[in-house]
Scaffold this motif. Sequence first.
Motif, short mmCIF file in Angstrom:
data_model
loop_
_atom_site.label_atom_id
_atom_site.label_comp_id
_atom_site.label_asym_id
_atom_site.label_seq_id
_atom_site.Cartn_x
_atom_site.Cartn_y
_atom_site.Cartn_z
N ASP A 1 -7.44 0.23 21.18
CA ASP A 1 -8.00 0.55 19.90
C ASP A 1 -7.14 1.38 18.83
N ASP A 2 -6.13 2.09 19.36
CA ASP A 2 -5.57 2.93 18.43
C ASP A 2 -4.47 2.11 17.84
N THR A 3 -4.14 0.95 18.37
CA THR A 3 -3.36 -0.07 17.46
C THR A 3 -4.21 -0.61 16.16
N VAL A 4 -5.50 -1.07 16.54
CA VAL A 4 -6.45 -1.40 15.55
C VAL A 4 -6.60 -0.59 14.56
N VAL A 5 -6.81 0.93 14.96
CA VAL A 5 -7.13 2.01 13.92
C VAL A 5 -5.61 2.02 12.98
N ASP A 6 -4.66 2.05 13.64
CA ASP A 6 -3.32 2.24 12.94
C ASP A 6 -3.13 1.12 11.96
N ARG A 7 -3.34 0.14 12.14
CA ARG A 7 -3.47 -1.17 11.37
C ARG A 7 -4.38 -1.02 9.91
N ARG A 8 -5.47 -0.73 10.46
CA ARG A 8 -6.54 -0.48 9.13
C ARG A 8 -6.21 0.87 8.35
N SER A 9 -5.65 1.83 9.09
CA SER A 9 -5.18 2.95 8.30
C SER A 9 -4.00 2.57 7.39
N GLU A 10 -3.02 1.87 7.74
CA GLU A 10 -2.01 1.25 6.87
C GLU A 10 -2.46 0.30 5.81
N ALA A 11 -3.58 -0.44 6.01
CA ALA A 11 -4.04 -1.33 5.08
C ALA A 11 -4.87 -0.13 3.96
N MET A 12 -5.31 0.65 4.52
CA MET A 12 -6.06 1.53 3.59
C MET A 12 -4.81 2.07 2.76
N SER A 13 -3.59 2.52 3.07
CA SER A 13 -2.65 3.21 2.47
C SER A 13 -2.21 2.08 1.28
N ASP A 14 -2.25 0.71 1.92
CA ASP A 14 -1.94 -0.31 0.51
C ASP A 14 -3.03 -0.20 -0.65
N VAL A 15 -4.33 0.04 -0.25
CA VAL A 15 -5.27 0.24 -1.09
C VAL A 15 -5.34 1.20 -2.14
N VAL A 16 -4.59 2.45 -1.54
CA VAL A 16 -4.33 3.55 -2.42
C VAL A 16 -3.41 3.17 -3.59
N LEU A 17 -2.03 2.44 -3.27
CA LEU A 17 -1.25 1.99 -4.16
C LEU A 17 -1.83 1.05 -5.13
N GLU A 18 -2.72 0.04 -4.48
CA GLU A 18 -3.42 -0.85 -5.43
C GLU A 18 -4.07 -0.19 -6.58
N LEU A 19 -4.84 0.88 -5.99
CA LEU A 19 -5.64 1.68 -6.96
C LEU A 19 -4.76 2.43 -8.12
N PHE A 20 -3.66 2.96 -7.64
CA PHE A 20 -3.06 3.81 -8.65
C PHE A 20 -2.28 2.82 -9.59
N THR A 21 -1.86 1.75 -9.19
CA THR A 21 -1.20 0.72 -10.10
C THR A 21 -2.41 -0.13 -10.93
N GLY A 22 -3.51 -0.25 -10.67
CA GLY A 22 -4.55 -1.22 -11.39
C GLY A 22 -5.47 -0.42 -12.08
N MET A 23 -5.75 1.00 -11.94
CA MET A 23 -6.81 1.68 -12.24
C MET A 23 -6.47 2.24 -13.84
N PRO A 24 -7.06 2.38 -14.80
CA PRO A 24 -6.97 2.99 -16.07
C PRO A 24 -6.06 4.24 -15.87
#
Length: 447
Positions: free
Chosen positions: A269-292
């Motif tokens: 379960d910890d591995t699954v959570v870590d992978r999803r947390s890393e994916a959410m970090s990618d989301v933050v990068l996408e937001l900062f590069t794509g938002m106004p």
Amino acid sequence: MRRFHRAIGGLSLLVLVGLVVSVTVIPRIQQHQEQVSLSHWMSTAYNTNSSLQLAPTPTPSPPREKFLSYSPHGDFLEQHEALRMAVRLAYETNRTVDAPALRLESGNNTWVQIPWSKLFDFGPLEQEFGIRIVDRTQVPTEYERVEISRTSRTTTPNSWFSLQWFKTPPPPPLVKRVFTLKDLKQLASPYLQCNALGTWMFRKALDAKEQQQYLNMALISTMLTRPDQLQPLTAAASAVVHELGGIGQFSGLTVHLDRMVPPVQFLEDDTVVDRRSEAMSDVVLELFTGMPINQAVAAALPIQPSALRDYMQSGQLDRRRLLEACVDYRRNVDTRFPVVYMVINDHEPMEPSEHPEILKPLLEFFPCVFYKSDMYEWGVIDASWAIESRWALSVESNVTTMPMVDYEALLSPLLNLLIAGQGYSFFEVPPSPLTHAVSRQLVDLEK
């Protein structure tokens, strides 16, 4: 001999006189008779006392209405695009769209059909462009199947046997293949049943026409953009939008974790959570590069003195109070500050508030993130919107014979679409056709 010549001469004289009479006198007599008969006919034709009357001019019958339909496929977004393409083709071919119902899968290979008129208002299209859309109830017994193909025409040489004059010609194909817009316009059948429609069809030919450009602009801005005709669904979306501060006061965010983190069996379960947390970090990068840029700057700056900063420093976990503080901060302190309505799609339903470790990278920069589950918990909406929507959709059918369907899960994508379409901006990671569907509503709001 003289007597013979005299007889001949007399006969010739008679023939000559008869010829003169036939050429000069008889035509005059015939002409006079024709004039007399014509004047008599005209006098009797317009005489109300006469039994002879002019036949009334027959009224031409109105042209027979022609239809264009298609085979539905895919999810809501794909079927919506097919409907929009059918509208463009119907406009070009002067036909009525016989729209097949929206087909949504509710699990266990169960499909629910929803008439498009229950979701969209067809009136503006008919008023502005003369395009009529009707809900298809059944396919007629006589129709022409049409397959619109990307492949250009190719001619293949026939075999020697097929060229023999005594051979029986092959039967015509059951499906009419068309390759150009001109081919489609030349089909004279009253009912065309097309294959699955896509946005690629005749794109260059349609976009080259000025009237099609106007129609396409309407289809991406004001017409067939917002599925707001189902009243319980629209009322639920409006309640959520009001809670988020109103139209244009929040941003929509959809994250497809099921596409970012593939399912992997036999992992801790910890591995699954870590992978999803890393994916959410990618989301933050996408937001900062794509938002106004104004929103990115407001999210990066420290929170100014306000009720929101007081809440953040208090360490409380009252999310309703957090929302009130976020709305107040955007309204009275920084109008660029992002208040976010978030939808997470995962392999299994995930309750965001129960997994703060997954959302931590996002919440560090965007503390004002809220979910549909929050709205349920606060009583802003409840399951009644789905129940009432079911009754509204089945008002013309026998509800007792319908299969057990979870209409809340079935219609939630439409609810999220309506909510996101009333925001200030929308982000999707990774992007999909949903981005275009929401952006059309955002353009509508700006107008």
